[in-house]
Design an enzyme around this catalytic site. Structure first.
Site, PDB file in Angstrom:
ATOM      1  CD  GLU A 128      -2.942   1.129   2.303  1.00  0.00           C
ATOM      2  OE1 GLU A 128      -3.758   2.069   2.373  1.00  0.00           O
ATOM      3  OE2 GLU A 128      -2.904   0.212   3.141  1.00  0.00           O
ATOM      4  CB  ALA A 268       0.543  -2.246  11.565  1.00  0.00           C
ATOM      5  CG  MET A 269       0.022  -3.420   4.830  1.00  0.00           C
ATOM      6  SD  MET A 269      -0.904  -1.946   4.345  1.00  0.00           S
ATOM      7  CE  MET A 269      -2.201  -2.689   3.360  1.00  0.00           C
ATOM      8  CD  GLU A 270      -5.012  -2.110   5.694  1.00  0.00           C
ATOM      9  OE1 GLU A 270      -5.613  -1.417   4.869  1.00  0.00           O
ATOM     10  OE2 GLU A 270      -4.041  -1.682   6.370  1.00  0.00           O
ATOM     11  CG  ASN A 271      -0.357  -6.884   3.987  1.00  0.00           C
ATOM     12  OD1 ASN A 271      -0.437  -6.035   3.130  1.00  0.00           O
ATOM     13  ND2 ASN A 271       0.610  -6.903   4.888  1.00  0.00           N
ATOM     14  CG  HIS A 303      -6.099   0.859  12.644  1.00  0.00           C
ATOM     15  ND1 HIS A 303      -6.866   2.000  12.594  1.00  0.00           N
ATOM     16  CD2 HIS A 303      -5.562   0.720  11.394  1.00  0.00           C
ATOM     17  CE1 HIS A 303      -6.799   2.521  11.384  1.00  0.00           C
ATOM     18  NE2 HIS A 303      -6.005   1.766  10.635  1.00  0.00           N
ATOM     19  CD  GLU A 304      -3.004  -1.921  10.608  1.00  0.00           C
ATOM     20  OE1 GLU A 304      -3.442  -2.233   9.486  1.00  0.00           O
ATOM     21  OE2 GLU A 304      -2.693  -0.762  10.914  1.00  0.00           O
ATOM     22  CG  HIS A 307      -7.822  -1.763   8.002  1.00  0.00           C
ATOM     23  ND1 HIS A 307      -8.656  -0.868   7.358  1.00  0.00           N
ATOM     24  CD2 HIS A 307      -6.753  -1.034   8.435  1.00  0.00           C
ATOM     25  CE1 HIS A 307      -8.117   0.340   7.390  1.00  0.00           C
ATOM     26  NE2 HIS A 307      -6.965   0.267   8.041  1.00  0.00           N
ATOM     27  CD  GLU A 326      -6.201   3.417   6.739  1.00  0.00           C
ATOM     28  OE1 GLU A 326      -6.322   3.325   7.974  1.00  0.00           O
ATOM     29  OE2 GLU A 326      -5.630   2.550   6.055  1.00  0.00           O
TER      30      GLU A 326
END
Length: 863
Positions: A128, A268-271, A303-304, A307, A326
């Site tokens: 992202e 962080a990233m919600e993959n 949060h992640e 998502h 977001e």
């Protein structure tokens, strides 16, 4: 003649109004990775389906890639060309085809940390917003959703663990190599693709969903970090249960993995099914993490995870809709954290962050609506406006609708758009239909930038009182004229004369530029409690009666409003002093003393309430910011409160500190209040404070008290300061996250030589530009230290500009995020403004500047 090679290319501006649906969709994609640190071979097989009515070439975006081979339906294909970084494949009259592209990439040289990159001998991804095009050629837009099959193979000694999205359906060995095949049954955009390969260990657990399915949970970290993952795991399980209970959303795969990575641009990233985290938001134990760190881990894990529905199952159609996922998800994680802890304290923290980060953004050259109209580099729009103001706009809708109707609206949104790429308008329409409300005017929050101001005045007629409200929205770049917003305003009114009159908590919907709100009958002017709970993200201008704020700070029945009253009392006193007026701090001292009497009940709230407003927030109230006067007057008021209430502060510190292993609301609040007490004592300059602080530092059983004492010492000039900094460094020099704190407390210091200290620390052997956490801990902290950053000789400005110039070729995303503080030059005196403009011009004069930095610097220069 200007040398074109020294002038940055003008980036292309992308406009929301130019959106067109994709001409080709890719229902399925198969990726095959032959993994290597220095060379990874990527084979991509795209099953493409034409959605355009007439034949049109297939455009696949790339960034730094060269195709090694192109095949169509299994045959070598020559009808392709490169246009700039992109691959254009002419498929003739075909409406369906399988397009295969082979590429070779070098993760070791990927210092941008976007795409596939190496981090301490591990391979990981960040896609992202537009990182997937650095892995393979692809449309790389969020409205192209595909089911992914991913095969990875690599040397088992180097990459014993192979992870990707979805579920692992097969694995095996081939000599010294091994392989794994992962399949994700849920269509997703390319920005949610993830891959991790490396030598990792796992904390395993499980969660049983509300329908009885068992989900295997795993948090993957490096050897030696495993014992610091327990809090993150509990936060994950709490998040899954909360989302089921509050939103009815159940997890949809058999496996949920998290991997902690030390080199990461984001939090962080919600993959899908494989979240990748900055280690900062996973690793925590009492010795190395503060209570705020623990709260950060809990909030970011939530949060992640959230998502999975608000971002993954329903994603955004294009990047202009970023706040759709977001803003909504920040609101969800804020609500979760409030339920897990203290709702008033969480609200105070969220509003403080909004005012510190988003309000200045709204008032500066980078102001934009939560749904922007245009951008040059999308990574520049991961902003406080999109995230935090976006969350406030969702909160306002929840307030206007009430809990039941808001839940009906979110259910409708999820059910209607599951598996789709949606828009902000889709969300608002679901709220309208589910909540049976007209939000036509409310949509202006998505269209207009700027923080609305409410000018209030009380009027009386025959004993009946009313509140007149005048709403204005200031001009912002590209938007000189604004229309009034629709917003919820919570208020109450109290009789302070003992007559007993009161207007209970009332919700009013504001819609007009001017509006009168009846308050009822009072014998004398009532005390007004307004924007309770911060019901709308606005600035309130209201001339208070003498003693009104002190009364509200002591008696208001809304905790947030009590906090606001005391903060406003402090702020009024400080602004007057900075402006040269004679002030008496006694009203503030009395209000702080009154607030301290409630410390046994909710010490966390008391700690937040008695903190003085930050230097930056004081500056935000002024037409021209005077950093030196602000520091001088704030320090003077802090010292006055410290001296007047010295016995209270010492009594707080004399109490037995809660053990660091206890993370209850009251225990964390007690530690927070002890840190505040120590800071007030230190401000007095009393001779025994350095020894007292060093004693707390040495005897602390956890990082919360240890860091608070170190920060207090770092402001001064004592032998204890030197000793504490050395002890801390020697103890934690091999722990990167804790060493970040060592850099940070020195960059935050109130000492007059802080800029020189930061410059020296930038040459420290443990400082590196390769790690975003380390850069933020030093340079980011400096930009948050108002008096130091705005040092009169401009040294702070030069230091940040030097950083941006050095960092941009390596990591433009992190470099660009250091520019906005320079863009506030209009708020300062002409000498400082000229120096800030000069540094922005120096940045823009660099050859080969990235789109990220060019956009931020050029807009900031316009002011």
């Amino acid at each position: 003649m200007t040398d074109a090679s020294s002038t940055p290319a003008i980036p292309v501006t992308i406009h929301r109004g130019d959106y067109r649906p994709p001409e080709w969709q890719i229902p399925d994609i198969a990726l095959d990775f032959a993994l290597g640190i220095d060379a990874t071979k990527v084979g991509a097989a795209l099953s493409v389906v034409r959605h355009a009515d007439a034949p049109v070439p297939l455009t696949l975006r790339g960034d730094g890639l060269t195709p090694a081979a192109v095949r169509v339906d299994g045959e070598g294909w020559n009808d392709w060309r490169m246009e700039g970084p992109d691959l254009i494949v002419d498929l003739g009259d075909r409406t369906e085809a399988t397009v295969e592209v082979d590429t070779i990439i070098n993760p070791a040289t990927n210092t941008q940390l976007m795409g596939l990159y190496a981090s301490n001998s591990m391979l990981c991804t960040q896609c992202e917003a537009e990182g997937f095009r650095r892995i393979t050629f692809h449309p790389d837009r969020p409205d192209v959703l595909s089911r992914y099959k991913v095969r990875m193979a690599g040397n088992k000694a180097l990459f014993p663990i192979l992870l990707s999205n979805g579920n692992c359906v097969a694995e095996g060995e081939e000599g010294s190599d091994h392989w794994a095949l992962w399949e994700d049954p849920w269509p997703k955009p390319s920005y949610l693709f993830a891959l991790v390969a490396g030598n990792l260990v796992v904390n395993r657990d499980e969660f049983v969903t509300m329908s009885g399915r068992k989900v295997e949970l795993g948090i993957w970290v490096r050897e030696g970090d495993l014992d610091r993952t327990g809090h993150a795991m509990q936060a994950l399980k709490n998040s899954m249960a909360w989302d089921e209970r509050v939103y009815g959303r159940e997890y949809d795969l058999d496996l949920f993995n998290i991997v902690a990575v030390s080199d990461f641009n984001m939090g962080a990233m919600e993959n899908k099914g494989l979240n990748i985290f900055n280690t900062r938001y996973i690793l925590a134990d009492p010795d190395t993490a503060t209570d705020l760190d623990y709260d950060g881990v809990e909030g970011v894990v939530a949060h992640e995870y959230f998502h999975n529905w608000s971002g993954n199952r329903v994603t955004c159609r294009d990047w202009f809709q970023l706040s759709l996922k977001e803003g909504f998800t920040v609101f969800r994680d804020q609500s979760f954290s409030a339920d897990m802890g203290s709702p008033p304290v969480k609200r105070i923290e969220d509003v403080r962050l909004l005012r510190a980060a988003q309000f200045p953004e709204d008032a500066g050259p980078l102001a934009h609506p939560i749904r922007p109209d245009s951008y040059q580099e999308i990574s520049n729009f991961y902003t406080a406006t999109v995230y935090n103001k976006g969350a406030e706009i969702i909160r306002m809708m929840a307030t206007l609708l009430g809990p039941e109707r808001f839940r009906r609206g979110t259910d409708l949104y999820f059910d209607r758009h599951d598996g789709e790429a949606a828009t902000c308008e889709d969300f608002v329409r679901a709220m309208e239909e589910g909540g049976a409300i007209d939000l036509s005017q409310f949509r202006r929050w998505y269209e207009q930038a700027g923080t609305p101001r409410l000018s209030l005045s009380l009027v009386e007629d025959g004993g009946e009182w009313a509140l007149d409200v005048v709403q204005t929205v200031p001009p912002t770049p590209g938007q000189p004229d604004k229309q009034p917003m629709m917003m919820p305003l919570r208020l109450a009114a109290f009789a302070t004369d003992g007559s007993g009159g009161a207007l209970p908590d009332t919700l009013v919907t504001l819609t007009g530029a001017q509006q009168r709100i009846p308050l009822g009958r009072f014998a004398s002017r009532p005390a007004l409690s307004v924007n309770r709970g911060f019901s709308a993200p606005v600035i309130v201008d209201f001339e208070r009666a003498p003693g009104e704020l002190a009364w509200l700070a002591a008696h208001d029945d809304d905790p947030f409003a009590r906090y606001e009253a005391l903060q406003q009392l402090m702020l009024d006193t400080l602004v007057a002093a900075v402006s040269g007026e004679r002030t008496d701090p006694q009203a503030v001292i009395d209000a702080v003393a009154q607030t301290l009497t409630g410390r046994s009940g909710d010490p966390a709230f008391v700690a937040e309430a008695v903190l003085l407003p930050s230097e930056a927030f004081i500056g935000d109230q002024m037409v021209v910011v005077d950093p030196d006067a602000i520091r001088r007057e704030r320090s003077a008021l802090q010292a006055a409160i410290g001296r007047a209430l010295e016995s209270d502060w010492r009594a707080i510190l004399a109490e037995v500190a809660p053990p660091a292993t206890i993370l209850s609301r009251k225990a964390k609040g007690g530690r927070r209040l002890r840190g505040v007490a120590l800071a007030y004592l230190a401000a007095t300059g009393v001779a025994d404070v350095p020894a007292l602080a060093f004693g707390i530092f040495s005897g602390a059983d956890g990082m919360t008290e240890r860091q608070a004492a170190l920060a207090t010492l770092a402001h001064g000039d004592s032998d204890e300061r030197v000793a504490a900094l050395d002890i801390f460094y020697q103890r934690y020099r091999d722990n990167p996250l804790v060493l970040d704190k060592w850099f940070q407390v020195q960059a935050w210091s109130l000492r007059p030589d802080t800029v020189d200290t930061v410059r020296a620390l930038s040459r420290h052997p443990d400082f590196t530009l390769a790690n975003p956490n380390r850069v933020r801990s030093l340079y980011g902290a400096l930009t948050g230290n108002q008096a130091a950053f705005h040092q009169a000789d401009g040294a702070g400005y030069r230091l940040i500009a030097d950083l941006v110039i050095a960092l941009d070729p390596k990591n433009p995303q992190t470099a660009a995020r250091m520019i906005p503080p320079l863009g506030r030059w209009k708020r300062f005196d002409e000498a400082r403004a000229a120096m800030m403009r000069a540094e922005l011009e120096r940045i823009l004069a660099q050859p080969g500047l990235s789109r990220d930095v060019t956009e931020q610097a050029s807009k900031s220069l316009l002011g």
